[in-house]
Design a protein around this motif. Structure first.
Motif, PDB file in Angstrom:
ATOM      1  N   GLY A 184       5.606   2.352   4.630  1.00 36.54           N
ATOM      2  CA  GLY A 184       5.768   1.427   3.516  1.00 36.54           C
ATOM      3  C   GLY A 184       7.170   1.298   3.299  1.00 36.54           C
ATOM      4  N   TRP A 185       7.899   2.493   2.933  1.00 36.39           N
ATOM      5  CA  TRP A 185       9.523   2.271   2.554  1.00 36.39           C
ATOM      6  C   TRP A 185      10.225   1.800   3.845  1.00 36.39           C
ATOM      7  CZ3 TRP A 185      11.910   2.935  -1.860  1.00 36.39           C
ATOM      8  CH2 TRP A 185      13.095   2.956  -1.764  1.00 36.39           C
ATOM      9  N   ARG A 194       0.593   6.866  -6.900  1.00 32.84           N
ATOM     10  CA  ARG A 194      -0.413   7.812  -7.256  1.00 32.84           C
ATOM     11  C   ARG A 194      -0.250   9.129  -6.765  1.00 32.84           C
ATOM     12  NH1 ARG A 194      -6.296   5.299  -6.439  1.00 32.84           N
ATOM     13  NH2 ARG A 194      -5.852   3.079  -6.942  1.00 32.84           N
ATOM     14  N   ALA A 195       0.384   9.427  -5.768  1.00 31.91           N
ATOM     15  CA  ALA A 195       0.800  10.642  -5.157  1.00 31.91           C
ATOM     16  C   ALA A 195       1.803  11.364  -6.257  1.00 31.91           C
ATOM     17  CB  ALA A 195       1.581  10.669  -3.959  1.00 31.91           C
ATOM     18  N   SER A 218      -1.411   9.685   3.670  1.00 28.93           N
ATOM     19  CA  SER A 218      -0.700   9.291   2.588  1.00 28.93           C
ATOM     20  C   SER A 218       0.967   9.137   2.893  1.00 28.93           C
ATOM     21  CB  SER A 218      -0.881  10.088   1.378  1.00 28.93           C
ATOM     22  OG  SER A 218      -2.005   9.935   0.797  1.00 28.93           O
ATOM     23  N   PHE A 239      -7.452   8.110  -2.018  1.00 26.73           N
ATOM     24  CA  PHE A 239      -6.716   6.977  -1.491  1.00 26.73           C
ATOM     25  C   PHE A 239      -7.571   6.258  -0.298  1.00 26.73           C
ATOM     26  CE2 PHE A 239      -3.724   3.812  -0.129  1.00 26.73           C
ATOM     27  CZ  PHE A 239      -3.083   3.178  -1.453  1.00 26.73           C
ATOM     28  N   HIS A 260      -7.960  -1.023  -3.529  1.00 24.86           N
ATOM     29  CA  HIS A 260      -6.907  -0.529  -4.552  1.00 24.86           C
ATOM     30  C   HIS A 260      -6.283  -1.601  -5.460  1.00 24.86           C
ATOM     31  CE1 HIS A 260      -7.328   3.572  -3.210  1.00 24.86           C
ATOM     32  NE2 HIS A 260      -7.155   3.217  -2.065  1.00 24.86           N
ATOM     33  N   GLU A 261      -5.942  -2.721  -4.613  1.00 30.18           N
ATOM     34  CA  GLU A 261      -5.614  -3.999  -5.635  1.00 30.18           C
ATOM     35  C   GLU A 261      -6.487  -5.157  -5.466  1.00 30.18           C
ATOM     36  OE1 GLU A 261      -1.432  -4.490  -5.381  1.00 30.18           O
ATOM     37  OE2 GLU A 261      -1.037  -2.787  -3.983  1.00 30.18           O
ATOM     38  N   LEU A 264       1.954   6.739   5.264  1.00 20.85           N
ATOM     39  CA  LEU A 264       1.735   5.339   4.687  1.00 20.85           C
ATOM     40  C   LEU A 264       3.116   5.100   3.751  1.00 20.85           C
ATOM     41  CD1 LEU A 264       0.094   2.789   4.363  1.00 20.85           C
ATOM     42  CD2 LEU A 264      -1.155   3.655   2.457  1.00 20.85           C
ATOM     43  N   LYS A 265       3.274   6.168   2.904  1.00 22.66           N
ATOM     44  CA  LYS A 265       4.522   5.946   2.378  1.00 22.66           C
ATOM     45  C   LYS A 265       5.682   5.727   2.728  1.00 22.66           C
ATOM     46  CE  LYS A 265       3.944   9.776  -0.246  1.00 22.66           C
ATOM     47  NZ  LYS A 265       4.269  11.184  -0.867  1.00 22.66           N
ATOM     48  N   ARG A 266       6.002   6.754   3.907  1.00 23.80           N
ATOM     49  CA  ARG A 266       7.336   6.570   4.568  1.00 23.80           C
ATOM     50  C   ARG A 266       7.389   5.126   5.332  1.00 23.80           C
ATOM     51  NH1 ARG A 266      11.123  10.839   6.554  1.00 23.80           N
ATOM     52  NH2 ARG A 266      10.861  12.347   4.877  1.00 23.80           N
ATOM     53  N   VAL A 297      -5.199  13.599  -3.005  1.00 18.29           N
ATOM     54  CA  VAL A 297      -4.572  12.181  -3.184  1.00 18.29           C
ATOM     55  C   VAL A 297      -5.125  11.294  -1.918  1.00 18.29           C
ATOM     56  CG1 VAL A 297      -2.395  10.766  -2.615  1.00 18.29           C
ATOM     57  CG2 VAL A 297      -2.575  12.760  -4.255  1.00 18.29           C
ATOM     58  N   ALA A 353       1.807   1.662  -3.522  1.00 24.38           N
ATOM     59  CA  ALA A 353       0.597   2.047  -4.311  1.00 24.38           C
ATOM     60  C   ALA A 353       0.528   3.708  -4.034  1.00 24.38           C
ATOM     61  CB  ALA A 353      -0.561   1.143  -3.912  1.00 24.38           C
ATOM     62  N   VAL A 354       0.190   3.891  -2.931  1.00 25.88           N
ATOM     63  CA  VAL A 354      -0.007   5.486  -2.603  1.00 25.88           C
ATOM     64  C   VAL A 354       1.084   6.428  -2.940  1.00 25.88           C
ATOM     65  CG1 VAL A 354       0.994   5.760  -0.189  1.00 25.88           C
ATOM     66  CG2 VAL A 354      -1.075   6.987  -0.893  1.00 25.88           C
ATOM     67  N   LEU A 365       0.810  -1.350  -0.059  1.00 29.99           N
ATOM     68  CA  LEU A 365      -0.037  -0.047  -0.110  1.00 29.99           C
ATOM     69  C   LEU A 365       0.875   1.228   0.142  1.00 29.99           C
ATOM     70  CD1 LEU A 365      -2.732  -1.287   2.332  1.00 29.99           C
ATOM     71  CD2 LEU A 365      -3.138  -0.516   0.084  1.00 29.99           C
ATOM     72  N   GLY A 366       1.941   1.202   0.540  1.00 31.27           N
ATOM     73  CA  GLY A 366       2.955   2.165   0.591  1.00 31.27           C
ATOM     74  C   GLY A 366       3.512   2.520  -0.580  1.00 31.27           C
ATOM     75  N   LEU A 388      -8.132  -1.673   2.782  1.00 31.09           N
ATOM     76  CA  LEU A 388      -7.633  -0.581   1.856  1.00 31.09           C
ATOM     77  C   LEU A 388      -7.347  -1.521   0.719  1.00 31.09           C
ATOM     78  CD1 LEU A 388      -5.597   2.094   3.302  1.00 31.09           C
ATOM     79  CD2 LEU A 388      -7.505   2.407   1.776  1.00 31.09           C
TER      80      LEU A 388
END
Lengths: 172, 172
Positions: free
Chosen positions: B33-34, A39-40, B26, A133, B156-157, B29-31, A129, A35-36, A32-33, B152
DNA sequence: TATTGTTATACTCTATAACTATA
DNA sequence: TATAGTTATAGAGTATAACAATA
């Protein structure tokens, strides 16, 4: 209308990851990280920017006279990465770089009025975004998710911890 | 013991991202996830593997005679990416590739006994990553987070959606 | 000698597209 | 002609290290 080969209906192409991955919170968080992020990136690119630009502008609004090193540290970027970002922002007149008279090695960076306006537009992008999401969650779920992520973030990236440093110390 | 320069206490080096980013789910989640991807990569690498290897082996245990295309589709990998992964697994004797007699263009891939054992070890790695990364949450929080991410993901998937295709159809 | 910002380099990924052998 | 697997190529992204100016 569509005639389906019976074999396909009996044994569907199983286009699904193994159960044990779906049971792993790490796996979901990773996916999900990604995916977002995807999108971002797209959303910002449409607006002619990247999420990095947003981060820099937002930081400069809060702390108006940052040096490049402190910007990089605050955002977790490499200092050499920041150079290119600032070049782009400066070329468009969104930030100003000038030497620090007190230490001529340093550059003091600040937001221009145009930069402030651009920041406004980027906030709209960011909000879109987020709403896209997480739109499938209701408000409570969304708040719960945010809290959980913030807790985790504080644990893993201490610089993301909240209220570790209150604006007004409790003793005041 | 430690003497702190007063200036540092008055204006700490603000090594923190702007508030508006921390308020964006977002961004978090991004951070995260990374971050979890990073840790997982390291943990698997220590064991001489990558998360991709784990995914392939786990899938093969569930669906023992997959073709390369279906593996790639199920995991969301590119087919050319899969070639290298399977080469590595095959070289170590963890999977077998043989031509499908019914369609000699296809390869049927299956797990070997050694592959099955390796899968066991990789499950241990995965569990450790999960426990490490989410160890700061209590069980309820962890379960709540997992549920939210799964919801989620399903949105999304779609291929990650749960129970979209029950093992036993309701009508049976 | 150390630090700030900058530039250059090398390396990893990823995505795309060509290529083969079969159908 | 189309498809499965493979190989090759190019581009983006990232990390690292060298560099010039200043302290």
């Amino acid at each position: 209308m569509a005639i389906v080969d019976p074999r396909l209906r009996l044994k569907p192409p199983a286009a699904r990851p193994p159960k044990e991955l779906l049971e792993s919170t790490s796996f979901l968080l990773k996916r999900l990280g990604w995916a977002v992020r995807d999108r971002a990136m797209d959303a910002y690119e449409e607006a002619g920017f990247s999420p990095y630009h947003h981060a820099v502008l937002a930081l400069l609004e809060e702390e108006p006279r940052e040096t490049q090193a402190t910007i990089a540290d605050a955002l977790g970027y490499d200092r050499s990465h920041l150079v290119g970002l600032l070049d782009e922002l400066e070329d468009r007149g969104l930030v100003e770089r000038r030497r620090d008279p007190a230490d001529r090695r340093r550059h003091l960076v600040k937001l221009t009025p145009d930069g402030k306006r651009a920041l406004g537009r980027l906030r709209t992008v960011a909000k879109r975004v987020d709403d896209d999401f997480f739109g499938s969650l209701d408000n409570d779920q969304r708040a719960a998710l945010h809290d959980l992520l913030l807790t985790l973030a504080g644990f893993h990236e201490p610089q993301l911890a909240v209220s570790a440093e209150p604006d007004v110390p409790p003793s005041a």
